[in-house]
Design a protein around this motif. Sequence first.
Motif, mmCIF file in Angstrom:
data_model
loop_
_atom_site.group_PDB
_atom_site.id
_atom_site.type_symbol
_atom_site.label_atom_id
_atom_site.label_comp_id
_atom_site.label_asym_id
_atom_site.label_seq_id
_atom_site.Cartn_x
_atom_site.Cartn_y
_atom_site.Cartn_z
ATOM 1 N N TYR A 94 -19.553 33.822 -6.164
ATOM 2 C CA TYR A 94 -18.294 33.862 -6.848
ATOM 3 C C TYR A 94 -19.125 34.974 -8.523
ATOM 4 C CZ TYR A 94 -14.490 31.176 -8.970
ATOM 5 O OH TYR A 94 -12.920 31.762 -10.058
ATOM 6 N N SER A 95 -19.843 34.431 -8.609
ATOM 7 C CA SER A 95 -19.743 35.725 -9.941
ATOM 8 C C SER A 95 -19.666 37.394 -9.336
ATOM 9 C CB SER A 95 -21.340 35.682 -10.305
ATOM 10 O OG SER A 95 -21.773 34.103 -11.094
ATOM 11 N N ALA A 96 -20.111 37.327 -8.151
ATOM 12 C CA ALA A 96 -19.887 38.700 -7.333
ATOM 13 C C ALA A 96 -18.299 39.237 -7.560
ATOM 14 C CB ALA A 96 -20.302 38.957 -6.566
ATOM 15 N N LEU A 97 -17.627 37.993 -6.929
ATOM 16 C CA LEU A 97 -16.780 38.388 -6.700
ATOM 17 C C LEU A 97 -15.776 38.506 -8.347
ATOM 18 C CD1 LEU A 97 -13.777 38.444 -4.909
ATOM 19 C CD2 LEU A 97 -13.711 35.986 -5.041
ATOM 20 N N SER A 98 -15.871 37.916 -9.230
ATOM 21 C CA SER A 98 -16.189 37.726 -11.095
ATOM 22 C C SER A 98 -15.719 38.921 -11.297
ATOM 23 C CB SER A 98 -15.995 36.707 -11.602
ATOM 24 O OG SER A 98 -15.697 35.684 -10.885
ATOM 25 N N PHE A 115 -6.232 40.649 -12.860
ATOM 26 C CA PHE A 115 -6.167 39.128 -12.782
ATOM 27 C C PHE A 115 -7.249 37.825 -13.227
ATOM 28 C CE2 PHE A 115 -5.774 41.380 -9.158
ATOM 29 C CZ PHE A 115 -4.401 41.112 -8.907
ATOM 30 N N SER A 116 -7.169 36.518 -13.766
ATOM 31 C CA SER A 116 -8.166 35.975 -14.641
ATOM 32 C C SER A 116 -8.433 35.016 -14.077
ATOM 33 C CB SER A 116 -7.087 34.846 -16.058
ATOM 34 O OG SER A 116 -5.763 34.797 -15.421
ATOM 35 N N ASP A 117 -8.057 34.877 -12.718
ATOM 36 C CA ASP A 117 -8.355 34.200 -11.463
ATOM 37 C C ASP A 117 -8.997 34.315 -10.635
ATOM 38 O OD1 ASP A 117 -9.551 31.153 -11.085
ATOM 39 O OD2 ASP A 117 -7.797 31.407 -9.745
ATOM 40 N N ASN A 118 -9.732 34.333 -9.365
ATOM 41 C CA ASN A 118 -9.925 34.360 -8.409
ATOM 42 C C ASN A 118 -9.100 34.327 -7.809
ATOM 43 O OD1 ASN A 118 -12.003 36.136 -9.377
ATOM 44 N ND2 ASN A 118 -13.887 34.713 -8.894
ATOM 45 N N GLY A 119 -8.490 33.594 -7.450
ATOM 46 C CA GLY A 119 -7.372 33.010 -6.425
ATOM 47 C C GLY A 119 -6.305 34.200 -5.966
ATOM 48 N N PRO A 120 -5.374 34.298 -7.244
ATOM 49 C CA PRO A 120 -4.389 35.693 -7.268
ATOM 50 C C PRO A 120 -4.957 36.901 -7.188
ATOM 51 C CG PRO A 120 -4.769 34.553 -8.913
ATOM 52 C CD PRO A 120 -5.367 33.982 -8.680
ATOM 53 N N LEU A 121 -6.676 36.903 -7.205
ATOM 54 C CA LEU A 121 -6.887 38.201 -6.913
ATOM 55 C C LEU A 121 -7.083 38.483 -5.238
ATOM 56 C CD1 LEU A 121 -8.765 40.999 -7.094
ATOM 57 C CD2 LEU A 121 -10.948 39.123 -7.170
ATOM 58 N N LEU A 122 -7.297 37.128 -4.794
ATOM 59 C CA LEU A 122 -7.758 38.083 -3.452
ATOM 60 C C LEU A 122 -6.129 37.512 -2.719
ATOM 61 C CD1 LEU A 122 -10.747 34.385 -2.291
ATOM 62 C CD2 LEU A 122 -10.892 37.305 -2.593
#
Length: 283
Positions: A94-98, A115-122
């Motif tokens: 999760y840290s790497a994805l962030s 993006f402020s969240d990783n869900g929308p990023l993906l």
Amino acid sequence: MHEFSGRISRYANRHVIDEWVRCFDGLPLNRFERLSVQAMTEECERLLTMRDRVDEVRDRIPRPIEEVYAWHWPTSRQQRELFNVTRDFFEAYYSALSSVSGVIARFVPAFGVNFSDNGPLLKWARAEISELTHDRSTELERARVFRALLAHPQQFPAYDWLTATRDGYEYIHVVLIGPKGRGKNPYPPGTSSEPFAGHGDWHFEAPDEVSVSNCLMSLALSVLARVWVAIAHRSHFHRQQTVEYGLRRLNPAYLDLGAHARGVQSVRDLEDLPPASELPAFR
């Protein structure tokens, strides 16, 4: 249904990260851009360290003995150690994805998003990054949801866990299980709404850490390739560089991220598996 199966044949390794660092060292980045790229490379390296640590713990757990149709049972301590290091791996993921999201935030002109969240990023990556295949983006999302269950128990039904293995996949892995919840969403997102080997009302097998690392490195590579092109366009001498060139430049021969070259162990063809009730489970 997925287009490939079998073992993962090539691991992402630190030579890839070394190449990223070397390629970006001489580029004209401002200090905020450089720090974001540095943070991403460091988090990717940490992810690979945690991936290897899971294998180190797993290697200390006895393997099945197929010749005599018997099982070595791991001790409770070994199972707890595997669970703890698995949880640490998904925190590192999760840290790497962030950190990938952090690079995108520092190069908004190149991407046009933040993006402020990783869900929308993906979701964005699935739609906008053509080389991020469906299988890779699916694996990244499964890993994100699995980590959410581990990190935010207050948001989901309570879970227990066990360790399990299966025929043809001798590596023991963690499986989350739990009772059916109340309300409109009785099952946590991403879970299978059936017991696992007679345990719980739902289950969620931990995505394979090698597959997750490969897929995250693939996403990071795609983002860096686009950054490379954006930086090149700042110069009057390199305006013809393309994303394809950036992908070739930043992806050395040590890593093949093509779907044909790896099998995602955590996303298997369900028609090829025995029922969950017949799978060996420990704990």
